[in-house]
Structure formats: structure tokens, C-alpha cells
Scaffold this motif. Structure first.
Motif, PDB file in Angstrom:
ATOM      1  N   TYR A  89       0.625  -1.118   0.459  1.00  0.00           N
ATOM      2  CA  TYR A  89       0.252  -0.455   0.623  1.00  0.00           C
ATOM      3  C   TYR A  89       0.773   1.192  -0.067  1.00  0.00           C
ATOM      4  O   TYR A  89       0.403   2.483   0.618  1.00  0.00           O
ATOM      5  CB  TYR A  89      -1.079  -0.015   0.876  1.00  0.00           C
ATOM      6  N   CYS A  90       2.300   0.810  -0.901  1.00  0.00           N
ATOM      7  CA  CYS A  90       2.476   2.023  -0.641  1.00  0.00           C
ATOM      8  C   CYS A  90       2.921   3.432  -0.643  1.00  0.00           C
ATOM      9  O   CYS A  90       3.059   4.681  -1.473  1.00  0.00           O
ATOM     10  CB  CYS A  90       4.616   2.061  -0.185  1.00  0.00           C
ATOM     11  N   ARG A  91       1.901   2.790  -2.407  1.00  0.00           N
ATOM     12  CA  ARG A  91       1.184   3.898  -2.528  1.00  0.00           C
ATOM     13  C   ARG A  91       0.280   4.512  -2.801  1.00  0.00           C
ATOM     14  O   ARG A  91      -0.530   4.799  -3.422  1.00  0.00           O
ATOM     15  CB  ARG A  91       1.703   3.088  -4.593  1.00  0.00           C
ATOM     16  N   ALA A  92      -0.530   3.854  -1.965  1.00  0.00           N
ATOM     17  CA  ALA A  92      -1.636   4.170  -1.421  1.00  0.00           C
ATOM     18  C   ALA A  92      -2.022   5.474  -0.966  1.00  0.00           C
ATOM     19  O   ALA A  92      -3.126   5.814  -1.156  1.00  0.00           O
ATOM     20  CB  ALA A  92      -2.519   3.129  -0.819  1.00  0.00           C
ATOM     21  N   PHE A  93      -1.043   6.029  -0.522  1.00  0.00           N
ATOM     22  CA  PHE A  93      -1.801   6.921   0.189  1.00  0.00           C
ATOM     23  C   PHE A  93      -0.467   8.737   0.804  1.00  0.00           C
ATOM     24  O   PHE A  93       0.872   8.139  -0.671  1.00  0.00           O
ATOM     25  CB  PHE A  93      -1.473   6.599   1.767  1.00  0.00           C
ATOM     26  N   ALA A  94      -0.459   9.138   0.663  1.00  0.00           N
ATOM     27  CA  ALA A  94      -0.061  10.842   0.097  1.00  0.00           C
ATOM     28  C   ALA A  94      -0.805  11.764   1.320  1.00  0.00           C
ATOM     29  O   ALA A  94      -1.853  11.677   1.458  1.00  0.00           O
ATOM     30  CB  ALA A  94      -0.580  11.165  -1.362  1.00  0.00           C
ATOM     31  N   ALA A  95      -0.206  13.058   1.924  1.00  0.00           N
ATOM     32  CA  ALA A  95       0.081  13.437   2.458  1.00  0.00           C
ATOM     33  C   ALA A  95      -0.610  14.873   1.810  1.00  0.00           C
ATOM     34  O   ALA A  95      -0.539  14.671   0.304  1.00  0.00           O
ATOM     35  CB  ALA A  95       0.743  13.917   2.888  1.00  0.00           C
ATOM     36  N   ASP A  96      -2.087  15.354   1.576  1.00  0.00           N
ATOM     37  CA  ASP A  96      -1.930  16.601   1.057  1.00  0.00           C
ATOM     38  C   ASP A  96      -1.997  17.706   1.946  1.00  0.00           C
ATOM     39  O   ASP A  96      -0.598  17.859   2.460  1.00  0.00           O
ATOM     40  CB  ASP A  96      -4.256  16.778   1.512  1.00  0.00           C
ATOM     41  N   GLY A 150      -4.813   4.472  -4.657  1.00  0.00           N
ATOM     42  CA  GLY A 150      -5.829   4.107  -3.562  1.00  0.00           C
ATOM     43  C   GLY A 150      -6.453   3.364  -3.836  1.00  0.00           C
ATOM     44  O   GLY A 150      -7.129   2.865  -2.891  1.00  0.00           O
ATOM     45  N   LYS A 151      -8.016   5.095  -3.899  1.00  0.00           N
ATOM     46  CA  LYS A 151      -9.495   5.054  -3.936  1.00  0.00           C
ATOM     47  C   LYS A 151      -9.777   3.664  -5.509  1.00  0.00           C
ATOM     48  O   LYS A 151     -10.536   3.594  -5.473  1.00  0.00           O
ATOM     49  CB  LYS A 151     -10.098   5.781  -4.538  1.00  0.00           C
ATOM     50  N   ALA A 152      -8.699   3.128  -6.118  1.00  0.00           N
ATOM     51  CA  ALA A 152      -9.559   2.664  -7.318  1.00  0.00           C
ATOM     52  C   ALA A 152      -8.981   1.298  -7.478  1.00  0.00           C
ATOM     53  O   ALA A 152      -8.871   0.582  -8.137  1.00  0.00           O
ATOM     54  CB  ALA A 152      -9.858   3.584  -8.857  1.00  0.00           C
ATOM     55  N   PRO A 153      -9.143  -0.232  -5.969  1.00  0.00           N
ATOM     56  CA  PRO A 153      -8.720  -1.109  -6.321  1.00  0.00           C
ATOM     57  C   PRO A 153      -9.971  -2.071  -6.705  1.00  0.00           C
ATOM     58  O   PRO A 153     -11.358  -1.344  -7.366  1.00  0.00           O
ATOM     59  CB  PRO A 153      -8.535  -1.202  -4.593  1.00  0.00           C
ATOM     60  N   GLU A 154     -10.375  -3.127  -7.899  1.00  0.00           N
ATOM     61  CA  GLU A 154     -10.886  -3.932  -8.030  1.00  0.00           C
ATOM     62  C   GLU A 154     -11.695  -3.864  -6.660  1.00  0.00           C
ATOM     63  O   GLU A 154     -11.074  -4.254  -5.743  1.00  0.00           O
ATOM     64  CB  GLU A 154     -10.304  -4.912  -8.488  1.00  0.00           C
TER      65      GLU A 154
END
Length: 375
Positions: free
Chosen positions: A19-26, A37-41
Motif C-alpha cells: 500500500y506504499c502508493r496508496a497514500f499521500a499527504a495533502d 488507493g481509491k481504485a482497487p478492484e
């Protein structure tokens, strides 16, 4: 650790990376899901909520206990692993069946003193709450209600004496990733153990056959009613404390690829056989890696993964002196040494040749880095 056997280190590495590419700081510094991160199957979305809900929930629960008990170490153990020695239904595999139960137990402890056990459930969801979303349809509320039912199925000594924590993480909350927490009070403590020999966690535990059906009396307007639950009677507190300490020791060794050494802390019902069977190459965690972080020597296990075309190395392990103690079966000495050294470990900023890293007060470490391409 439940059912992962020798593959725990590998499982932890992949869980930490997937999940290292699923999060980022705004721009406000809040952590949010990225578009990726919002678009998994669809079938993967439930898995993401479950796994990330576990991670965020445990992080918050552990931090809360550290702030409440700053002079203690906090251990996390799988509830199933701890309950199997007293309530397993079938030998030799061991099972708790479909009986509702919490996810984890957290122990706040320091050598030579009574420890406290906290019963924890962790959940996550991707519901985007809107102004018209009713309370009855809100996923977080339903998850906390189910969590309450599960923690109420485990009691130490008597009903309502065991403190609990229930968490539900909203990944699409307006304010960013948001963890909701409910807790109940409780003052039960596990007794102080001997530092060695009989009565200590160094000695192998025996199995118990504790009642589950109608084990807890709950007062009601119609008089006391009896409910099914995992009840640890007070006379078994010393035994239960050893179960928790040994399960934690097994988990520490497993994270570092301890292999067969892990099995000494488990009984058959807890899955000891998983650490004695031969495993296929590439699916096991083997204690064969050594790394120095800021001059501190760690031993453990490593793997290399490919993420979107980039090769990434992951390492998990323990400080060498602590690993050696656990490999030799010296749980109480390990706890004493780990507590003495709880402030000795490297800081993330001290590590130059690795990327993201985590150093826990108990002497364990997890670190990742990009594998540089050879010329």
C-alpha cells in the motif's frame, strides 16, 4: 502470527509495501488515499479496508496505551493464538470455531510488576459519509457495534473487569484518514511472575480446558443470565500471563525469521507444526540476514519485491542480543533486557542508506529501500 508459520516475515514485508502508493499527504498535512488507493478492484477493496483498518487501528491503540503508560512496553498479540491453549475445540489442529472473539490483545508491562491486558478490535471502511447518510447506515457505527459484541466475549476474572478498545478507520473521511475509537474501563491486572524457573514464562505452558458455554453471569432485570464467552478465571491468571508472554516471544522470533526456534513457545493447538514443516523456497522467512542501523546490529530476514517496475528490498529483524535470548528460550531475561534498552534504538533520521524504517522500543525493526540498478 496466526496460521502464517514461517512465512510471517515475508507476509509483514509485503503488507508493508503493497500500500506504499496508496497514500499521500495533502496540502494540510493530512494523510489521504491517492487515486490509485481509491481504485482497487471491487473484490480487493474489502481486503484493503480490512488490512489497513488493522494497521491504523493498532497504531492508534498502541499510541494511546504508550501515552497512558509511558514507563511500560506495549506488546501486541493475536487473540486467537492466545485463546487456543485454553479453548481449542479439536486436537491436534486446534480451532475456536465460529465463536465471536476480539482481534488482538495488547499488554502493557514492565519487569517485576503486574501487567495490564487490553482487548482490541480493529476495522476499516471506504464509505464516503454525506449529509444525508443516516446513523443506521453508517459503516463506522456498525463496525463499532460489532466490535463491542466481540470484545464482550472475552473476560478476565469477571464480567466488565477487562478494559477494551474498539476502532473503526474511515479512509474517505472529509478530514483525511480518520480513526474512531471507543473504549471501556477496567482494572484487572495479571500477577507478577518469577524471573526464572517455575512460574516464569521460560517454562512451557500446559493446555487447559476452560468452559465457553454459559461461562459468564450477566445481571438483568429477570435475574442473572448466563452468556457464552471466553472467561479466564482468576486462578488461571498466572498461566494466562505466561501464555501471553510466550505468544509475544513467538511473534518476535517469527518476524525475524526464527524458523524452528519459534515452535518452542507454542503448543500444538497454536500451530507449532507450522514451524517444523518444510516450506517451499520463496515462501518462508529465514533468519539469514544481518544489517547495521546506526551502529546497532540486527539479525532477521529480507526479501526483494518489484513494485511498479521498481525493485524494493524489505528487512525485518531484532537486535542481535535480544534475538539470541529468545532463541535460547529465555523469555524473562529478554523482557528485562528489552525494557532496559527501550530507549537505546536508532532513530529514523539516523539511517542514511535505507528509506522508510521503523524501530520499536522492544528491539524490533522493519526497513525498506529501493534496490539500486547495477552498472
Amino acid at each position: 502470527m496466526a496460521r502464517q508459520g514461517r512465512g510471517r516475515g515475508l507476509a509483514e514485508h509485503w503488507q508493508g509495501l503493497k500500500y506504499c502508493r496508496a497514500f499521500a499527504a495533502d496540502r494540510d498535512g493530512s494523510l489521504r488515499l491517492t487515486d490509485e488507493g481509491k481504485a482497487p478492484e471491487l473484490s480487493y477493496r474489502a481486503m484493503q479496508a480490512r488490512e489497513l483498518g488493522r494497521a491504523f487501528g493498532l497504531a492508534v491503540a498502541e499510541r494511546a496505551l504508550r501515552e497512558r503508560y509511558p514507563d511500560c512496553l506495549i506488546s501486541i498479540v493475536d487473540a486467537e493464538t492466545v485463546l487456543l491453549p485454553g479453548f481449542a475445540r479439536i486436537k491436534p489442529a486446534g480451532t475456536l470455531g465460529a465463536r465471536p472473539r476480539p482481534d488482538f490483545l495488547l499488554e502493557a508491562w514492565r519487569p517485576g510488576e503486574a501487567s495490564r491486558i487490553f482487548v482490541v478490535t480493529v476495522n476499516g471502511n471506504h464509505q464516503a459519509v454525506k449529509p444525508k447518510t443516516s446513523a443506521s447506515s453508517r459503516s463506522t457505527y456498525r463496525q463499532l457495534a460489532r466490535g463491542s459484541e466481540r470484545v464482550e466475549r472475552l473476560h478476565l476474572g469477571q464480567q466488565n473487569a477487562t478494559p477494551t478498545l474498539m476502532t473503526s478507520t474511515e479512509f474517505l473521511a472529509t478530514a483525511g484518514v480518520t480513526v474512531h475509537v471507543l473504549h471501556t474501563q477496567g482494572g484487572v491486572e495479571l500477577p507478577v511472575r518469577s524471573s526464572s524457573g517455575a512460574g516464569s514464562a521460560d517454562i512451557a505452558i500446559g493446555r487447559r480446558t476452560l468452559p465457553y458455554v454459559d461461562s459468564v453471569a450477566i445481571p438483568s432485570t429477570r435475574g442473572a443470565e448466563r452468556h457464552n464467552a471466553f472467561l479466564i478465571p482468576e486462578k488461571e491468571f498466572a498461566w494466562f500471563g505466561c501464555v501471553v508472554a510466550r505468544a509475544h516471544a513467538a511473534g518476535q522470533l517469527s518476524l525475524a525469521g526464527g524458523g524452528g526456534a519459534v515452535g518452542q513457545y507454542l503448543i500444538d493447538e497454536q500451530g507449532r507444526k507450522h514451524f517444523s514443516e518444510t516450506t517451499f523456497a520463496g515462501t518462508a522467512s529465514v533468519h539469514d540476514a544481518e544489517v547495521r542501523f546506526a551502529g546497532e546490529r540486527y539479525v532477521g530476514t529480507d526479501q526483494v519485491f518489484r513494485i511498479n517496475g521498481t525493485r524494493v528490498e524489505a528487512f525485518s529483524g531484532m537486535a542481535t542480543d535480544l534475538y539470541d535470548l529468545l532463541a535460547q528460550g529465555k523469555v524473562e531475561e529478554y523482557r528485562r533486557r528489552a525494557y532496559e534498552r527501550r530507549k537505546d534504538w536508532p532513530e529514523t533520521d539516523d539511517i542514511d542508506d535505507w528509506g522508510a524504517s521503523s524501530f520499536r522500543p522492544d528491539g524490533t525493526a522493519l526497513a525498506i529501500r529501493v534496490v539500486q540498478k547495477s552498472a
